[in-house]
Design an enzyme around this catalytic site. Structure first.
Site: not given
Length: 423
Positions: A13, A15, A41, A221, A236, A299
């Site tokens: 996360d 960016g 992404h 990731q 992961t 979310g």
């Protein structure tokens, strides 16, 4: 030519989608080399926001070749939904996107297995997204997987064999499920997948390099979720680090060029797992609110904390990062002071090396730096940076030993500042 690599240096996360969108005009080919639809992404194009789960972010740049590499695991159903969403927005990707025959397929029973395994762990669950990623990689390693190239030969037999093995496992777990509707949709999506060019990606990528084409490899990731070097077992199922580019595309380590390492000015993490600098107070809530920290795919609210330089130094080392990219600098605009973790205290002993195992007993050792207390969102040049922000950048560069070449001060493409500092 060489392959340049863009990697997340934290827990994902960071960016990457926005930065890839900024970098892609400089490249002929954009690739994905690992992961699956568990990570999205997020990027904006012509005022519209898109979340790409499997498709490379170069798809919005006309004339670019986009390749899904052999290290990726692909869910035909979710891929079809993603591609159709792009088509509805006017982006026909059938001629721009190539898919490796060696990429493994996520089967409907993989998703059921993911849910069954997570349920069996009870309080020890790792916070999987439930997309079937882990079971698919498990089948790949145990040599039971079904690959994209199998669509061209003997697919029905291979699919039936894999499905039967999965059903036997699910019976042993006493897990109730019904995949009738999902399977019908999945099989329909397979036909949709056939219209794309299925390639031997290792040959194609290496031929592009010989032809002088520039290639960007886009990681999914983050480093701290790597199956080998992340915070195991809360990781992961693939290699998210630079070395994963070699195995996930079929390129030699000698053909790796620039390694762009991307990180936030603070830290976030989704799901379970250790997080040494996590904040449980109003400061953490404030960072989350200002940074809009919610997962692009799930979310879920992200956990927030101060920047962890122990973990970042480790990530820079593992990946051989040559250039750093700092995201979401503007989120810290209103803070009087900013903390940075420079070491861990473990059993009363201080260390600046990332340990074999991290847990709740680790105590972060912080230094405090003055905040810049300036709205950076309207800045378009490093000449406008406040003194305190420049001091923060210098501190990070000294700690990490790598220059910060790009700074993001907002979500839009024009809020991306390339620094012209000397080497």
């Amino acid at each position: 030519m060489k392959v340049d690599v863009l990697l997340g240096l934290q827990w994902g996360d960071e960016g990457k989608g926005k930065v890839v969108d900024v970098l892609t005009p400089n490249y002929d080919v954009v690739t994905r080399f690992q992961g699956g639809p568990n990570a999205g992404h997020t990027l904006e194009f012509n005022g519209e926001k898109y979340v790409l789960r499997s498709i490379p972010s170069g798809i919005f740049q006309g004339g670019k070749i986009n390749v899904i590499g052999n290290g990726v695991v692909l869910d035909p159903l979710l891929f079809k939904q993603e591609a159709e969403s792009l088509a509805a927005s006017g982006h026909d990707i059938t001629k721009q996107l190539y898919i490796s025959k060696k990429a493994h397929l996520i089967l409907p029973t993989h998703r059921i297995l993911d849910a069954a395994y997570e349920a069996a762990k009870g309080s020890g669950k790792i916070g999987t997204t439930g997309k079937g990623i882990g079971p698919t990689y498990t089948d790949k390693i145990s040599r039971n997987g079904v690959r994209v190239g199998d669509l061209l030969h003997n697919f029905e037999e291979k699919y039936a064999a894999a499905k039967a093995k999965h059903e036997a496992i699910l019976r042993s777990l006493n897990y109730e499920y019904d995949i009738t509707e999902m399977e019908a949709q999945w099989l329909e999506a397979l036909n949709y997948l056939r219209q794309f060019k299925l390639i031997d990606s290792e040959h194609v990528i290496n031929n592009y390099l010989k032809e002088g084409k520039s290639v960007l490899a886009e990681g999914a990731q983050g480093t701290m979720l790597d199956i080998d070097f992340g915070s195991y077992p809360f990781v992961t199922s693939s290699n998210t680090i630079c070395a994963g580019c070699c195995t996930g595309l079929g390129v030699s380590p000698r053909n790796i060029g620039e390694v762009y390492g991307i990180f936030k000015a603070y830290c976030t993490r989704v799901g379970s797992g250790p997080f040494p600098t996590e904040l449980f107070d109003e400061v953490g809530d404030k960072i989350g609110q200002l940074g809009h920290e919610f997962g692009a795919v799930t979310g879920r609210k992200r956990r927030c904390g101060w920047i962890d330089l122990v973990a970042l130094r480790y990530a820079v080392m593992i990946n051989g990062v040559s250039q750093l990219i700092m995201m979401k600098s503007d989120v810290l605009d209103t803070f009087d002071t900013i903390k940075a973790c420079v070491a861990y205290k473990m059993n009363g002993v201080e260390t600046n090396e990332f340990p074999y195992e991290i847990d709740d007993t680790i105590e972060p050792v912080y230094v405090e730096l003055p905040g810049w207390k300036t709205d950076m969102t309207k800045m378009r040049s490093e000449d406008e940076f406040p003194e305190e922000f420049n001091a923060y950048l210098s501190f990070l560069e000294e700690e990490l030993g790598v220059p910060v070449k790009i700074v993001s001060v907002g979500p839009d493409r024009e809020q991306t500042i390339v620094r012209y500092t000397e080497e």
